[in-house]
Design a protein around this motif. Structure first.
Motif, PDB file in Angstrom:
ATOM      1  N   GLN A  85     -12.406 -60.989  29.177  1.00  8.25           N
ATOM      2  CA  GLN A  85     -12.410 -62.381  28.736  1.00  8.25           C
ATOM      3  C   GLN A  85     -11.016 -62.998  28.825  1.00  8.25           C
ATOM      4  N   ILE A  86     -10.013 -62.251  28.365  1.00  8.98           N
ATOM      5  CA  ILE A  86      -8.637 -62.751  28.403  1.00  8.98           C
ATOM      6  C   ILE A  86      -8.201 -63.000  29.840  1.00  8.98           C
ATOM      7  N   ALA A  87      -8.636 -62.137  30.736  1.00 12.55           N
ATOM      8  CA  ALA A  87      -8.256 -62.279  32.139  1.00 12.55           C
ATOM      9  C   ALA A  87      -8.812 -63.548  32.767  1.00 12.55           C
ATOM     10  N   GLU A  88      -9.806 -64.161  32.109  1.00 10.41           N
ATOM     11  CA  GLU A  88     -10.411 -65.411  32.582  1.00 10.41           C
ATOM     12  C   GLU A  88     -10.777 -65.309  34.056  1.00 10.41           C
ATOM     13  N   LEU A  89     -11.844 -64.592  34.322  1.00  7.86           N
ATOM     14  CA  LEU A  89     -12.267 -64.359  35.696  1.00  7.86           C
ATOM     15  C   LEU A  89     -12.580 -65.675  36.400  1.00  7.86           C
ATOM     16  N   ASN A 162       1.934 -57.254  32.908  1.00  4.49           N
ATOM     17  CA  ASN A 162       0.877 -58.120  32.376  1.00  4.49           C
ATOM     18  C   ASN A 162      -0.037 -58.618  33.490  1.00  4.49           C
ATOM     19  N   GLY A 163       0.591 -58.994  34.626  1.00  5.84           N
ATOM     20  CA  GLY A 163      -0.189 -59.480  35.757  1.00  5.84           C
ATOM     21  C   GLY A 163      -1.122 -58.422  36.303  1.00  5.84           C
ATOM     22  N   ILE A 164      -0.666 -57.161  36.291  1.00  5.62           N
ATOM     23  CA  ILE A 164      -1.510 -56.059  36.774  1.00  5.62           C
ATOM     24  C   ILE A 164      -2.669 -55.815  35.819  1.00  5.62           C
ATOM     25  N   ILE A 165      -2.349 -55.717  34.513  1.00  7.15           N
ATOM     26  CA  ILE A 165      -3.389 -55.397  33.523  1.00  7.15           C
ATOM     27  C   ILE A 165      -4.452 -56.487  33.459  1.00  7.15           C
ATOM     28  N   LEU A 166      -4.041 -57.732  33.590  1.00 10.74           N
ATOM     29  CA  LEU A 166      -4.992 -58.834  33.470  1.00 10.74           C
ATOM     30  C   LEU A 166      -5.558 -59.276  34.819  1.00 10.74           C
ATOM     31  N   ASN A 167      -5.426 -58.421  35.806  1.00  3.79           N
ATOM     32  CA  ASN A 167      -6.045 -58.675  37.100  1.00  3.79           C
ATOM     33  C   ASN A 167      -7.486 -58.165  37.057  1.00  3.79           C
ATOM     34  N   LYS A 168      -8.427 -58.996  37.465  1.00  5.83           N
ATOM     35  CA  LYS A 168      -9.842 -58.639  37.342  1.00  5.83           C
ATOM     36  C   LYS A 168     -10.186 -57.367  38.098  1.00  5.83           C
ATOM     37  N   TRP A 169      -9.563 -57.170  39.260  1.00  2.00           N
ATOM     38  CA  TRP A 169      -9.870 -55.984  40.055  1.00  2.00           C
ATOM     39  C   TRP A 169      -9.300 -54.723  39.410  1.00  2.00           C
ATOM     40  N   PHE A 170      -8.154 -54.857  38.763  1.00  2.83           N
ATOM     41  CA  PHE A 170      -7.583 -53.721  38.039  1.00  2.83           C
ATOM     42  C   PHE A 170      -8.506 -53.310  36.899  1.00  2.83           C
ATOM     43  N   LEU A 171      -9.001 -54.292  36.144  1.00  5.75           N
ATOM     44  CA  LEU A 171      -9.898 -53.996  35.022  1.00  5.75           C
ATOM     45  C   LEU A 171     -11.205 -53.377  35.497  1.00  5.75           C
ATOM     46  N   ILE A 172     -11.720 -53.871  36.592  1.00  2.00           N
ATOM     47  CA  ILE A 172     -12.940 -53.279  37.151  1.00  2.00           C
ATOM     48  C   ILE A 172     -12.664 -51.841  37.588  1.00  2.00           C
ATOM     49  N   GLY A 173     -11.521 -51.630  38.238  1.00  2.00           N
ATOM     50  CA  GLY A 173     -11.150 -50.292  38.681  1.00  2.00           C
ATOM     51  C   GLY A 173     -10.993 -49.324  37.522  1.00  2.00           C
ATOM     52  N   VAL A 174     -10.333 -49.766  36.443  1.00  2.00           N
ATOM     53  CA  VAL A 174     -10.151 -48.917  35.262  1.00  2.00           C
ATOM     54  C   VAL A 174     -11.501 -48.589  34.635  1.00  2.00           C
ATOM     55  N   THR A 175     -12.392 -49.570  34.575  1.00  2.03           N
ATOM     56  CA  THR A 175     -13.728 -49.346  34.000  1.00  2.03           C
ATOM     57  C   THR A 175     -14.504 -48.308  34.805  1.00  2.03           C
ATOM     58  N   ILE A 176     -14.492 -48.451  36.124  1.00  5.05           N
ATOM     59  CA  ILE A 176     -15.192 -47.487  36.990  1.00  5.05           C
ATOM     60  C   ILE A 176     -14.574 -46.103  36.846  1.00  5.05           C
ATOM     61  N   PHE A 177     -13.238 -46.038  36.861  1.00  7.03           N
ATOM     62  CA  PHE A 177     -12.548 -44.751  36.728  1.00  7.03           C
ATOM     63  C   PHE A 177     -12.880 -44.101  35.393  1.00  7.03           C
TER      64      PHE A 177
END
Length: 242
Positions: A85-89, A162-177
């Motif tokens: 949510q914070i990342a505002e996709l 901050n830019g890395i953590i709040l990147n939507k693709w990073f969050l998706i990647g962390v979730t999958i991992f």
């Protein structure tokens, strides 16, 4: 009387996890992290107390997993949901078609961590092999990995990080991992010591020393590094033992 002590500690774990849920829902990640840390502390010592008092029971095993589902399953899932949510996709149109009961559809991807954690805990309860090692990342370690992300944002406040953590693709990647490593077949060493000799516990001692150094140098940013180090050292340990 002593048979109730481990279960009381387990319930304290569940209590801490429940409070952490409240904090996450109110966007207080620091408070949530504090109670997750406390919950994991109680989670470690309930098993220690059960073994020390020789009062292990099937009830204690089931209760422990139920508590972990909340503290180390629901909480990290909600944290990831909030981070989405914070990342505002910006790739999601914010219209009525993309809102499910007031929740952005793509934000609920984070709750996959909760499902994967519950599945791992259920498998652990019926797995007779995981006595001297873990198969897949334990849920408390995964919870620390996820809860560290908002702490890095809060306390280290580096624009690049901050830019890395709040990147939507990073969050998706962390979730999958996260979902994968929880239920993988990778054998990971435990921190249980049968004796304290360096020869039989070299991997554990080196890991603990590196953890201390990383925490001093990197602070909260050390936690994801430590989790990756834990996995890498376990894989290396498996290869060398063969």
């Amino acid at each position: 009387m002593k048979q109730y002590i481990p279960n009381a500690l387990t319930l304290l774990n569940l209590f801490c996890g429940s409070i952490a849920v409240i904090y996450v829902l109110n966007d207080n990640f620091v408070g949530a992290a504090l109670f997750v840390f406390l919950g994991i502390f109680f989670d470690f010592f309930d098993g220690f107390a059960a073994r020390a008092l020789n009062v292990q029971s099937e009830l204690g095993l089931q209760l422990d997993s139920l508590a972990d589902v909340v503290t180390s399953g629901l909480v990290p899932g909600l944290v990831m949901y909030k981070l989405f949510q914070i990342a505002e996709l910006d790739w999601v149109e914010r219209d009525s078609a993309d809102i499910l009961f007031g929740v952005t559809t793509f934000s609920i991807i984070g709750l996959a961590i909760t499902l994967a954690s519950a599945y791992r805990l259920a498998k652990f309860n019926i797995d007779t092999e995981q006595q001297s090692y873990f198969k897949g990342l334990p849920t408390p370690a995964n919870a620390l990995l996820i809860i560290s992300l908002p702490l890095i944002l809060e306390f280290q406040n580096n624009d690049t990080i901050n830019g890395i953590i709040l990147n939507k693709w990073f969050l998706i990647g962390v979730t999958i991992f996260s979902c994968w490593i929880l239920n993988s077949n990778i054998k990971l060493f435990t921190l249980k010591f049968k004796d304290y000799s360096f020869k039989t516990n070299a991997t554990r001692y080196i890991f603990i020393i590196l953890c201390v150094v990383l925490l001093i140098v990197l602070h909260f940013a050390a936690i994801p590094v430590i989790i990756l180090l834990y996995i890498a050292m376990s894989v290396l340990d498996n290869l060398t033992s063969k």
